[in-house]
Each structure stands twice: as structure tokens, then as C-alpha cells.
Motif scaffolding. Structure first.
Motif, PDB file in Angstrom:
ATOM      1  N   GLY A 155      35.188 -12.272  21.378  1.00 29.89           N
ATOM      2  CA  GLY A 155      34.577 -12.352  22.690  1.00 29.89           C
ATOM      3  C   GLY A 155      34.138 -10.978  23.176  1.00 29.89           C
ATOM      4  N   GLU A 156      33.695 -10.920  24.424  1.00 23.26           N
ATOM      5  CA  GLU A 156      33.241  -9.650  24.970  1.00 23.26           C
ATOM      6  C   GLU A 156      34.399  -8.673  25.140  1.00 23.26           C
ATOM      7  N   ALA A 157      35.547  -9.155  25.598  1.00 20.33           N
ATOM      8  CA  ALA A 157      36.716  -8.289  25.797  1.00 20.33           C
ATOM      9  C   ALA A 157      37.867  -8.665  24.874  1.00 20.33           C
ATOM     10  N   LEU A 158      38.062  -9.967  24.639  1.00 18.26           N
ATOM     11  CA  LEU A 158      39.187 -10.453  23.850  1.00 18.26           C
ATOM     12  C   LEU A 158      38.777 -10.743  22.416  1.00 18.26           C
ATOM     13  N   ASN A 159      39.534 -10.225  21.469  1.00 16.84           N
ATOM     14  CA  ASN A 159      39.426 -10.578  20.056  1.00 16.84           C
ATOM     15  C   ASN A 159      40.800 -11.045  19.587  1.00 16.84           C
ATOM     16  N   ALA A 160      40.861 -12.104  18.792  1.00 14.48           N
ATOM     17  CA  ALA A 160      42.154 -12.614  18.345  1.00 14.48           C
ATOM     18  C   ALA A 160      42.004 -13.283  16.988  1.00 14.48           C
ATOM     19  N   GLY A 161      43.113 -13.307  16.226  1.00 14.47           N
ATOM     20  CA  GLY A 161      43.096 -13.933  14.917  1.00 14.47           C
ATOM     21  C   GLY A 161      44.420 -14.577  14.576  1.00 14.47           C
ATOM     22  N   LEU A 162      44.364 -15.623  13.754  1.00  8.93           N
ATOM     23  CA  LEU A 162      45.541 -16.328  13.258  1.00  8.93           C
ATOM     24  C   LEU A 162      45.290 -16.636  11.792  1.00  8.93           C
TER      25      LEU A 162
ATOM     26  N   ASP B   1      41.997 -12.520   1.352  1.00  9.67           N
ATOM     27  CA  ASP B   1      42.481 -13.682   2.092  1.00  9.67           C
ATOM     28  C   ASP B   1      42.227 -13.499   3.588  1.00  9.67           C
ATOM     29  N   PHE B   2      42.607 -14.511   4.380  1.00  6.61           N
ATOM     30  CA  PHE B   2      42.355 -14.457   5.819  1.00  6.61           C
ATOM     31  C   PHE B   2      43.355 -13.574   6.562  1.00  6.61           C
ATOM     32  N   MET B   3      44.491 -13.227   5.963  1.00  9.69           N
ATOM     33  CA  MET B   3      45.374 -12.249   6.581  1.00  9.69           C
ATOM     34  C   MET B   3      44.618 -10.937   6.771  1.00  9.69           C
ATOM     35  N   TYR B   4      43.816 -10.583   5.783  1.00 10.01           N
ATOM     36  CA  TYR B   4      42.984  -9.384   5.887  1.00 10.01           C
ATOM     37  C   TYR B   4      41.727  -9.648   6.714  1.00 10.01           C
ATOM     38  N   GLU B   5      41.018 -10.707   6.412  1.00 10.77           N
ATOM     39  CA  GLU B   5      39.720 -10.951   7.032  1.00 10.77           C
ATOM     40  C   GLU B   5      39.796 -11.162   8.542  1.00 10.77           C
ATOM     41  N   TYR B   6      40.847 -11.858   9.024  1.00 12.72           N
ATOM     42  CA  TYR B   6      40.885 -12.257  10.432  1.00 12.72           C
ATOM     43  C   TYR B   6      41.880 -11.473  11.283  1.00 12.72           C
ATOM     44  N   LEU B   7      42.782 -10.688  10.664  1.00 14.37           N
ATOM     45  CA  LEU B   7      43.791  -9.973  11.443  1.00 14.37           C
ATOM     46  C   LEU B   7      43.580  -8.468  11.471  1.00 14.37           C
ATOM     47  N   ARG B   8      42.853  -7.920  10.515  1.00 13.28           N
ATOM     48  CA  ARG B   8      42.844  -6.472  10.336  1.00 13.28           C
ATOM     49  C   ARG B   8      42.225  -5.707  11.500  1.00 13.28           C
ATOM     50  N   PHE B   9      41.293  -6.322  12.227  1.00 15.06           N
ATOM     51  CA  PHE B   9      40.594  -5.585  13.275  1.00 15.06           C
ATOM     52  C   PHE B   9      41.498  -5.245  14.457  1.00 15.06           C
TER      53      PHE B   9
ATOM     54  N   SER C 194      44.612 -20.015   1.509  1.00 20.03           N
ATOM     55  CA  SER C 194      44.695 -19.323   2.791  1.00 20.03           C
ATOM     56  C   SER C 194      43.903 -20.085   3.840  1.00 20.03           C
ATOM     57  N   PHE C 195      44.378 -19.996   5.095  1.00 16.58           N
ATOM     58  CA  PHE C 195      43.691 -20.598   6.241  1.00 16.58           C
ATOM     59  C   PHE C 195      43.615 -19.562   7.357  1.00 16.58           C
ATOM     60  N   GLY C 196      42.597 -19.682   8.193  1.00 13.48           N
ATOM     61  CA  GLY C 196      42.483 -18.732   9.282  1.00 13.48           C
ATOM     62  C   GLY C 196      41.629 -19.244  10.426  1.00 13.48           C
ATOM     63  N   ALA C 197      41.822 -18.613  11.582  1.00 12.91           N
ATOM     64  CA  ALA C 197      41.006 -18.875  12.766  1.00 12.91           C
ATOM     65  C   ALA C 197      40.870 -17.564  13.520  1.00 12.91           C
ATOM     66  N   LYS C 198      39.689 -17.318  14.069  1.00  9.62           N
ATOM     67  CA  LYS C 198      39.493 -16.102  14.849  1.00  9.62           C
ATOM     68  C   LYS C 198      38.602 -16.377  16.048  1.00  9.62           C
ATOM     69  N   TYR C 199      38.768 -15.519  17.059  1.00 11.12           N
ATOM     70  CA  TYR C 199      37.930 -15.584  18.256  1.00 11.12           C
ATOM     71  C   TYR C 199      37.396 -14.191  18.542  1.00 11.12           C
TER      72      TYR C 199
END
Length: 358
Positions: A186-193, A109-117, A179-184
Motif C-alpha cells: 500500500g501507500e504506507a503499509l506493506n505486509a507479508g505472510l 520461496d515466499f519466505m524470501y519473496e514476500y517477507l524480505r522487504f 511454499s505459500f504466501g500473501a502480501k499487501y
């Protein structure tokens, strides 16, 4: 690093197959597990032991066919992670193009795919994951019979949605997950929801949280007894939401994460909340130190956990590391992820290991 094979044919068709994996092993000492200390060879700690195959075929005009098969195993004894599910980590096929990527099969799911990093468990050790792994950052729960869509990357942003069909004749929502997800990125910032909802799930709450009863269900007569037996907690629904972020500042990469998991039955609901903060520090180009703190709440139980790891890269693919975790509980038993509960309010773990990617 991975092994890649390419085959060209026709006017534009080109296919590639990649073989990849991860092997991790080491020795760990836990000071209290059901009342006794133990030393064990533990595996899949820096990263899960796995063997995978992925491939693509260029269909022309920006379109590709893609597939992936990935299985998890235990390097200490050679067994499969889930004996009855060979490709337990991923089994999927799909198409990608200018409008995004569509895949079908068995996948996280996206809890793993978009938040784990941005999680300490992924950046450091599996012992750093939150008690019980209810938020699935360790990818112990995947969606079956699933269809997933991910948008193209737009200015660093990606959106995703997926549905796992229950395939039951007595109701569309029985055994269903979505499941739903969004991620960003960038060069310095990485984020996930991310958000995941799953119905009719059985979870080992007794063995992972040291809880004997929950919402009228008896899980264990004594969850910390030397011969404790655990019954699964049967949830009508499990709803998870989380957000994470990291920001690279020079040699430091501070990171933050929050997740909340709600378990629901006809008898009521119970929730776990996780608050995590930490940083990685690049001592040199080869040596990295990570430190983090996590506070977890579940019903009236509180866990505070302190984590430390030092990772030294022998090459781009191989590293050695030492790690330590200390956890203190209030109104419950200490339960560091991957271990059975302590019979006191504290538990500590120390580990030395080697990790190789291929």
C-alpha cells in the motif's frame, strides 16, 4: 537502473531484455571469530552481488511471455557464489495474463519473496539477518524443479503458491519443497505472510549456530575451535512460517517481523524463533539511519542482537554506508550472520562499504 533493449515485430509482438545487477564491497572488523579478531574485505552486504537478465514478450490480449536468469558472485575474488550452480539465484520461464503469472524453474520461496522487504537484513546489512538464516530471508535456499503461481494484484493484495518437485522414484515427497504466501503493498503499509516446507535438507547448523550436537547428530567436536570442522545436519523436514509488516509515518518507517523454523527428524524436532523490530529514519532526502533489535531462540539458546546502519546516497544507484552489530548469547555462543561463531557469549562487527546498483 538497468539496461533495456527492445525489439518490435509483427502486428503487436514486442520484446524487451533488461540487464541488471548489484555490486557491494567494504571492509569489516569482527572482534571474535573462533577466538580471534579479524579484518576482511566482505562483499554482498547491503545487497547480494549479482548479475541478472530478464525479458518479456508481449503476446497480445494482456498476455506476456517472461523469463529471468540471475547468478550470484563474490566481487572480492570474482568467484561464483555456488560454483556448481551458475544461475543459482534464479532460472525461470513463464507466462502472465489477466488471471495471474505462472513460472517454472529454479526460484526463491515466499519466505524470501514476500517477507524480505520488511527485514533488517534487506533494509540494512546482511549481518542483521537472523542466526543461521534458517528462515531464508537472505535467499540461500531456492526451490528446484519448481512451478509457481501468483495471482493478479487486487486492492494491493497478491497471493502465491509454488511446488518444487523432488523427482525421486522412491516417493513423491522425497526432496520435495512447497511454499505459500500473501502480501499487501500500500501507500504506507506493506505486509507479508509466508510458509515453506522442504524435505530431506542438509543444513550447516554447527557452523552457523555454534552447535556441536543436535537431535542425536554430531555436527562438530568443538564448533568454536580454530580448526573446527562441521558436518551438515540432515533434516527429514524443515517447516518455516513468517509474517512481516512496515508502516511509513513521515520520515520514519517502523518495521516488525516474526519467523519460526522447525527442524524434524525421526529422533525429534528443534525450533528457532525470531522476533525483530526496528525503524528507518530519513534524516534528509539522501541520508537514512536504520536501527533494529532481534531476539532469537533455538532450543535453550537465546541471542539478543542490536543493529545500526547509516546509508548516504551519492546518487540513485550508488550509496556509501557504515554499519555495526552487537550480539549477546545465553547458554550458547554468539553467531552473527555471515561469520563463524565466537568462542564467547558476545560478538561485534563493524563495517564501512560502498554499494552500486545497475
Amino acid at each position: 537502473m538497468a539496461t533495456m533493449l527492445s525489439v518490435a515485430g509483427g502486428a503487436y509482438a514486442q520484446s524487451s531484455v533488461t540487464i541488471y545487477g548489484s555490486i557491494d564491497a567494504g571492509v569489516s572488523y569482527v572482534n571474535n571469530q573462533r577466538g580471534g579478531s579479524s579484518v576482511r574485505e566482505d562483499t554482498g552486504n547491503r545487497s547480494p552481488d549479482r548479475l541478472g537478465f530478464r525479458g518479456t514478450e508481449d503476446l497480445g490480449d494482456g498476455y506476456k511471455a517472461l523469463w529471468q536468469l540471475e547468478t550470484g558472485f563474490n566481487v572480492d575474488d570474482g568467484t561464483n557464489k555456488k560454483p556448481t550452480v551458475f544461475f543459482n539465484r534464479a532460472a525461470l520461464v513463464g507466462l502472465s495474463g489477466p488471471m495471474g503469472t505462472l513460472t517454472l524453474g529454479h526460484m526463491p520461496d515466499f519466505m524470501y519473496e514476500y517477507l524480505r522487504f520488511q527485514s533488517s537484513g534487506n533494509m540494512g546489512s546482511a549481518y542483521f539477518f537472523h542466526p543461521g538464516n534458517l528462515d531464508n530471508l537472505a535467499s540461500q535456499f531456492q526451490l528446484d524443479n519448481a512451478i509457481k503461481y501468483e495471482s493478479p494484484v487486487f486492492n494491493g493484495f497478491t497471493l502465491g503458491a509454488m511446488n518444487g518437485f523432488g523427482e525421486q522414484t522412491d516417493g513423491f515427497n522425497k526432496l520435495r519443497s512447497y511454499s505459500f504466501g500473501a502480501k499487501y503493498i500500500g501507500e504506507a503499509l506493506n505486509a507479508g505472510l509466508a510458509y515453506t516446507s522442504s524435505n530431506n535438507r542438509a543444513i550447516n547448523i554447527g557452523g552457523t549456530l555454534g552447535v556441536g550436537k543436535l537431535l542425536g547428530q554430531t555436527l562438530s567436536a568443538n564448533p568454536v575451535a580454530p580448526n573446527a570442522v562441521y558436518a551438515n545436519f540432515n533434516a527429514d523436514s524443515v517447516k518455516s512460517i513468517g509474517l512481516s509488516a512496515s508502516y511509513k509515518v513521515g520520515d520514519f518507517t517502523p518495521h516488525f517481523m516474526y519467523s519460526r523454523i522447525k527442524l524434524e527428524t525421526a529422533a525429534g524436532s528443534a525450533a528457532e524463533a525470531n522476533y525483530e523490530a526496528g525503524t528507518d529514519y530519513a534524516v534528509t532526502g539522501l541520508d537514512t539511519v536504520g536501527a533494529s533489535f532481534t531476539r532469537t531462540t533455538f532450543q535453550d539458546i537465546r541471542w539478543n542482537q542490536y543493529n545500526l546502519i547509516n546509508m548516504y546516497r551519492l546518487s540513485k544507484r550508488t550509496q556509501v554506508y557504515i554499519a555495526a552489530s552487537y550480539q549477546k548469547a545465553d547458554n550458547g555462543y554468539a553467531v552473527i550472520n555471515s561469520f563463524l561463531p565466537s568462542n564467547t557469549q558476545s560478538q561485534s562487527v563493524y563495517r564501512v562499504g560502498v554499494h552500486h546498483l545497475f
